[in-house]
Scaffold this active site. Structure first.
Site, short mmCIF file in Angstrom:
data_model
loop_
_atom_site.label_atom_id
_atom_site.label_comp_id
_atom_site.label_asym_id
_atom_site.label_seq_id
_atom_site.Cartn_x
_atom_site.Cartn_y
_atom_site.Cartn_z
N LYS A 68 91.26 181.01 153.21
CA LYS A 68 91.09 179.84 154.07
C LYS A 68 89.64 179.41 154.25
O LYS A 68 89.36 178.26 154.53
CB LYS A 68 91.72 180.09 155.46
CG LYS A 68 90.86 180.89 156.44
CD LYS A 68 91.42 180.76 157.86
CE LYS A 68 90.58 181.44 158.91
NZ LYS A 68 90.58 182.92 158.88
N HIS A 198 90.92 191.99 163.31
CA HIS A 198 89.85 191.06 162.96
C HIS A 198 89.00 190.92 164.21
O HIS A 198 89.47 190.41 165.21
CB HIS A 198 90.42 189.71 162.53
CG HIS A 198 89.39 188.83 161.86
ND1 HIS A 198 88.15 188.60 162.41
CD2 HIS A 198 89.42 188.15 160.69
CE1 HIS A 198 87.46 187.80 161.60
NE2 HIS A 198 88.20 187.52 160.55
N GLU A 276 88.89 191.85 154.76
CA GLU A 276 89.22 190.45 154.43
C GLU A 276 88.02 189.54 154.65
O GLU A 276 88.06 188.62 155.48
CB GLU A 276 90.39 189.98 155.31
CG GLU A 276 91.65 190.81 155.17
CD GLU A 276 92.62 190.58 156.34
OE1 GLU A 276 92.26 189.87 157.30
OE2 GLU A 276 93.73 191.11 156.28
C1 LIG Z 1 89.73 183.80 158.95
C2 LIG Z 1 90.21 185.16 158.64
C3 LIG Z 1 89.43 186.02 157.84
C4 LIG Z 1 88.04 185.69 157.37
O1 LIG Z 1 87.13 185.80 158.40
P1 LIG Z 1 85.55 185.74 158.14
O2 LIG Z 1 84.97 185.85 159.49
O3 LIG Z 1 85.24 184.45 157.47
O4 LIG Z 1 85.19 186.91 157.29
C5 LIG Z 1 89.97 187.25 157.51
N1 LIG Z 1 91.20 187.62 157.94
C6 LIG Z 1 91.97 186.82 158.70
C7 LIG Z 1 93.32 187.29 159.10
C8 LIG Z 1 91.49 185.58 159.09
O5 LIG Z 1 92.26 184.79 159.87
#
Ligand SMILES: *Cc1c(COP(=O)(O)O)cnc(C)c1O
Length: 460
Positions: A68, A198, A276
């Site tokens: 995304k 996250h 991620e």
């Molecule tokens: C948006 C998102 C990410 C990426 O986050 P960053 O801060 O750009 O590294 C990873 N995992 C999930 C589930 C997300 O929603």
């Protein structure tokens, strides 16, 4: 020299060149052709460098790129060639990865805890089994729709100072709800393989990772006791796109490595550790260059909001990308963009010659303010402005509101990095290469430049 890479033309330079000098060349060529559209420039070599930094700093953690953040198929291809997996959150993102042959379904995590029923069926059809959840209703859906699912429990542990809070929306309470959800899954016969979190995008407090890993360990033990085969720890995203005074990637990595050593020691090789990262890979390789399309002279008080400045001069500048386009990051990602004139007019760049200014996007909306009250040399119509680190959460969410096209993309790399990329590709992607010729939909426009630029007719 121009090479094809995926669907894009990539300019390969014999020598190492800076993104700034390449941008200046493109801008000069455009000006000569009487073109003024805004453009993004992507340095593929920078992605390789960031990947290398990741693997040397956190060797135990496999990156699954969060699509995304920036779904440019070229960025995704470079990451795939480096051996990355992917974090997808929708049907279309899953298809973008698989239709381009970027990786196999077992290297995709469907990391959206609240999934559309149809998307779950789609994941099943495409062989994507790893998925996150944070509530009981999702488990009931999964039991009904996806018999092969390997679920990952998302817990809410975060850094309250992160730029973008994610735990207000997703993640169960690790203490009050985590164990009960693992038990419910066991009772329903849904397989759980691990824990994810996250800490928030744009994390400023590395200790959040340590806390989250400790909670994950406890829930691993609960899961094992309940009969789940706990084999996956997913550290989510949150790593900075570029280091700043507050936070750096090595600082976060140090906390993670220490916590892993304590709670998931390397001697236990039954646990696979993934993360991620989104902005970590996407931000720095892209710069955006816009063109000043108009300007108005105004009393400085209108810019500074200070009546005392009313007899000084200031300017309002209008450029051809704004908050409805690449600069949606001003709202969605709390960014304060800083544009610098691409070409320096020596004397004018003197601080004394700078005047207060407002920088607007091109739409008719008064919300379309990109840079409030800053000082810059006097710009003229046709001047170019250069913005660094513009790859994360920028054109991914850009629109064409009011009829203004999204910027075109150009790609470059130097010869050494190109050879390295080809070597990595052979090493990591050969098993999927029969998919290579399939073309993606909805990708980014791309074009060559320098020699190829003048004859480039595929623009819009
Ligand atoms: C948006 C998102 C990410 C990426 O986050 P960053 O801060 O750009 O590294 C990873 N995992 C999930 C589930 C997300 O929603």
């Amino acid at each position: 020299m121009t090479q094809m890479y995926g669907d894009a033309r990539v300019t390969v330079f014999q020598e190492t060149v800076s993104p700034l000098s390449v941008t200046q060349d493109i801008a000069r060529a455009k000006t000569a052709l009487d073109e003024d559209d805004a453009f993004l420039l992507m340095d593929l070599g920078m992605v390789l460098q960031r990947f290398e930094l990741w693997t040397t700093t956190m060797p135990r953690v496999e990156p699954f790129y969060a699509v995304k953040c920036n779904s440019d198929p070229i960025l995704m291809r470079v990451l795939a060639d480096c051996g990355a997996g992917f974090d997808c959150a929708s049907k279309k993102e899953i298809d973008l990865v698989l239709d381009n042959g970027l990786t196999s379904p077992d290297r995709i995590i469907y990391a959206n805890p609240c999934k559309t029923r149809n998307y779950i069926k789609h994941a099943l059809n495409r062989g994507v089994d790893m998925m996150t959840f944070d509530n009981e209703e999702e488990l009931l859906k999964i039991r009904e729709l996806h018999p092969n699912a390997k679920m990952v429990l998302r817990i809410a542990i975060g850094d309250p100072t992160a730029t973008c809070q994610l735990n207000v929306k997703f993640g169960c309470d690790p203490v009050k709800e985590g164990e009960a959800l693992l038990a419910t899954a066991a009772r329903l016969g849904v397989a759980v393989i691990g824990i994810s979190f996250h800490v928030g995008s744009g994390c400023n407090d590395p200790t959040a990772f340590g806390t989250a890993i400790a909670h994950a360990r406890r829930l691993f033990n609960d899961g094992i006791r309940l009969g789940h085969s706990m084999t996956l720890l997913d550290l989510g995203g949150g790593y900075p796109g570029y280091d700043n005074e507050r936070i750096s990637f090595p600082k976060i990595a140090a906390v993670i490595n220490r916590a892993l050593e304590e709670y998931f020691p390397e001697t236990d090789d039954s646990v696979r550790i993934i993360a991620e990262p989104g902005r970590y890979f996407a931000a720095a390789p892209y710069s955006l260059t816009t063109n000043i399309i108009a300007k108005t002279k105004v009393p400085a008080s209108r810019v500074t909001n200070d009546a005392a400045d009313s007899d000084q001069e200031a300017y309002m500048y209008y450029m051809n990308d704004g908050v409805y386009g690449s600069f949606n990051c001003v709202f969605y990602d709390h960014v304060h963009p800083v544009g610098v004139p691409l070409f320096h007019e020596s004397a004018d760049d003197d601080d004394q010659c700078k005047t207060p200014a407002l920088l607007w996007g091109p739409t008719c909306d008064g919300l379309d303010l990109v840079q409030p009250n800053f000082r810059v040399r006097r710009l003229v119509e046709g001047d170019w402005l250069y913005f660094k680190n513009m790859g994360a959460y920028t054109h991914a969410a850009g629109s064409e509101f009011n009829g203004f096209a999204r910027p075109k993309l150009y790609y470059f790399i130097d010869q050494n990095a190109w050879m390295e990329l080809l070597a990595k590709r052979l090493h990591n992607v050969a098993p999927f290469s029969d998919e290579d010729e399939k073309h993606s939909e909805g990708g980014c426009e791309s074009g060559g430049y320098s020699s190829g630029f003048a004859s480039d007719s595929d623009s819009n």
